[in-house]
Design an enzyme around this catalytic site. Sequence first.
Site, PDB file in Angstrom:
ATOM      1  N   GLY A 159       6.945   4.880   5.308  1.00 30.82           N
ATOM      2  CA  GLY A 159       7.157   4.375   6.408  1.00 30.82           C
ATOM      3  C   GLY A 159       6.025   4.126   6.724  1.00 30.82           C
ATOM      4  N   GLU A 160       5.764   3.939   7.755  1.00 29.39           N
ATOM      5  CA  GLU A 160       4.424   3.804   8.989  1.00 29.39           C
ATOM      6  C   GLU A 160       4.642   2.037   8.943  1.00 29.39           C
ATOM      7  OE1 GLU A 160       0.298   4.673   7.170  1.00 29.39           O
ATOM      8  OE2 GLU A 160       0.750   7.008   7.427  1.00 29.39           O
ATOM      9  N   GLY A 161       5.606   1.365   7.977  1.00 30.22           N
ATOM     10  CA  GLY A 161       5.342  -0.320   7.561  1.00 30.22           C
ATOM     11  C   GLY A 161       4.792  -1.137   6.723  1.00 30.22           C
ATOM     12  N   ILE A 195      -1.705   2.254   6.603  1.00 27.21           N
ATOM     13  CA  ILE A 195      -0.755   1.144   7.739  1.00 27.21           C
ATOM     14  C   ILE A 195      -2.974   0.636   7.789  1.00 27.21           C
ATOM     15  CG2 ILE A 195      -0.294   1.803   9.784  1.00 27.21           C
ATOM     16  CD1 ILE A 195       1.224  -0.771   7.853  1.00 27.21           C
TER      17      ILE A 195
END
Length: 336
Positions: free
Chosen positions: A303-305, A105
């Site tokens: 995940g993590e955006g 990210i």
Amino acid sequence: MGQDFTRIAEVQAILEALPGPDGAARTAAEARNAQLTKPPGALGRLEELAIWYCAWRGNERARIEAPQIIIFAGNHGVTAQGVSAFPAEVTAQMVANFQTGGAAINQLAQCYGARLDVHALALETPTADFTQGPAMTEAEMVAALRTGWEAVDPASDLLVAGEMGIGNTTSASAILHLLYGGQAGDWTGQGTGVDAAGLALKTRVVRDAAALHGGATGLEALRRVGGRELAAMAGAILRARTLGIPVLLDGFICTAAAACLHSAQPGALDHCLAGHGSAEAAHAPALARLGKVPLLALGMCLGEGSGAAIAIGVMQGALACHSGMATFAEAGVAAG
């Protein structure tokens, strides 16, 4: 009421009085789109995205210049059931990685010019095991919602909320099972890579949660089987709505958090788009329940955006074309 809250009932009241998009800006953006130097519809969905964004920003020639990505991290008591392939210590270790710039990210935020903020929520105090009782008290839930609410920069013009939390795919599965019913296995996947036995155990945990908390919807579902990072994402998404900031939803876990807002107040996610479709099998049916068609499908499940972060580029491109292109009149091109 004002836009401060100390109780869940006050959050519900905010949900019931949300602002909508600017109709005049939308009409003007549609008119501009019709005059741009291209055949009608030639930019496909990018045209729809640009008009949608302009309506939420109240500006017929909006651009995306200050995107914000916020990662929220939390630990889950349900990990004591053995639902994850990784130990809970990994949450704090990954937070450190985010803070030193070593995660995926970080690279994506830099690539798309996004501000990146990281908020760790009481990692030393996991939520309660939701197979034994509610994951959070009202005070804990409100504190997490407020963390998300206060993390949003009012000067930002696009928001991505991401997460880190060992055990949080189990939490997300339990939320969606409570909200949408079906069988526990319909909403439960391998997450960080559990084997067949681990998946069976995880499914049983989700089933046990539904047996204990069945009937919980909306914000109560989030309190009972969610996690601090999921509540913080919900708080950030809600705050963005009050500020007129469009949101790109990330993957399975972010979608589950957002679904609680939609359950509490239909239309609460009208300012949100699905950034991508995750490889987590239950993500597609969850998005379908919300009426969201993802911008990207890249087989991601980090995940993590991260998936939504890549979609920032799609949105920037859509707005660059919409707001930067010449009209037929400006270019001296015959409109046909």
